[in-house]
Design a protein around this motif. Sequence first.
Motif, PDB file in Angstrom:
ATOM      1  N   ASP A   1     -30.960  29.291   3.402  1.00 16.05           N
ATOM      2  CA  ASP A   1     -31.731  28.360   2.574  1.00 16.05           C
ATOM      3  C   ASP A   1     -32.125  29.028   1.255  1.00 16.05           C
TER       4      ASP A   1
ATOM      5  N   CYS B   1     -30.403  31.329  -0.254  1.00 16.44           N
ATOM      6  CA  CYS B   1     -29.184  31.369  -1.082  1.00 16.44           C
ATOM      7  C   CYS B   1     -28.984  30.017  -1.764  1.00 16.44           C
ATOM      8  N   ARG B   2     -29.192  28.942  -1.008  1.00 13.10           N
ATOM      9  CA  ARG B   2     -29.016  27.607  -1.580  1.00 13.10           C
ATOM     10  C   ARG B   2     -30.009  27.382  -2.728  1.00 13.10           C
ATOM     11  N   LYS B   3     -31.265  27.788  -2.500  1.00 13.29           N
ATOM     12  CA  LYS B   3     -32.311  27.546  -3.511  1.00 13.29           C
ATOM     13  C   LYS B   3     -32.071  28.330  -4.794  1.00 13.29           C
TER      14      LYS B   3
ATOM     15  N   GLY C   1     -29.115  29.326  -5.801  1.00 13.35           N
ATOM     16  CA  GLY C   1     -27.761  29.064  -6.308  1.00 13.35           C
ATOM     17  C   GLY C   1     -26.801  30.206  -6.070  1.00 13.35           C
TER      18      GLY C   1
ATOM     19  N   ARG D   1     -23.808  31.792  -3.932  1.00 14.38           N
ATOM     20  CA  ARG D   1     -22.720  31.392  -3.028  1.00 14.38           C
ATOM     21  C   ARG D   1     -22.747  32.256  -1.760  1.00 14.38           C
TER      22      ARG D   1
END
Length: 336
Positions: free
Chosen positions: A241, A243-245, A247, A249
């Motif tokens: 999560d 990593c997603r926040k 940006g 990869r």
Amino acid sequence: MIAVQSTPPQSLPSLNPPSVPANAPEHCPGTESEQAGKADACAGCANQAICASGATRAPDPNLPLIAQRLAPIKHKILVLSGKGGVGKSTFTAQLAWALSSGVKADGEEVQAGVMDIDICGPSIPTLMGVSPDEGSVRSTAQGWEPIYVLPNLALMSIGFLLPQQNSAIMWRGPKKSGLISQFLKDVAWGPLDYLLVDTPPGTSDEHLSAVQYMKEAGIDGAVVLTTPQEVSLQDVRRELDFCRKVGLRVLGVVENMSGFVCPSCKGKSDIFLPSTGGAAQMCKEMGVELLGKVPLDPRIGMSADYGVSFLDEFPDSPATEAYLGIIERLKQKLEE
Ligand code: SF4
């Protein structure tokens, strides 16, 4: 162990104190930091709205310098884990050994580097056969010189800059960020094919700083380490999560300590039970790739203690086969 070349004592880099207003709470990250208005400490602070708006932040003058420094490095990879003790640093070291043994299409040796930014537990030097007590970083006109474990495998650890190896480091976020920024800006890596960045477990100031500073230079992505049991997977979901926040990869997940293969009888047993389906199920749910599973082999720990390449020492181990499969897939993903 490789004796690090002895140099005059190296003082810690001088860090600019963060800008903290008088009415800020104790753990204020500094109004000019990237985390201003967003950090946990900002909750309930009277200045949160203005800090979160970004109006208090000046562009960090280090960003272009870091981008310039890291520009000659082709692939930059963060190695992350949700929890400590899952074998992240050991994996990083083995990955570095393996990458550096490669040969490029033009016949030249692959140039690899490892950067250890685990301020509270820098273990990469030991894992790569370098004693952190035996020397310190040499400063040249080009910047801080990494230690060469092999002619084509460079290492820089934040542990080399700490005043005493056995002292607890109790630093707040801005000081850690300042050190990471200086570390990224001042280490003279030269041209590399791969730079692996070994981070502390979790999603803390060090991760935010590394991503923030390295983004300008381009990060290929992150490899996330876990063990099969649910208690570890829970933290990995948070890591994904994160990593997603930010940006970042996710190149893939590696399940470490995935079963145990007896070196004598080759019998296989599960030490850490994948009670909720292990990393394979978690990857399916989270939409990320499982790069592979590395079984436990007591000789991995032995290689780590001696600071040697497990893959070279024990080519017949099922763990070596797993490592090589993961590395091959990782290389493919980096070229995608
Ligand atoms: S909002 Fe956060 S950064 Fe801004 S003054 Fe308060 S604690 Fe510091």
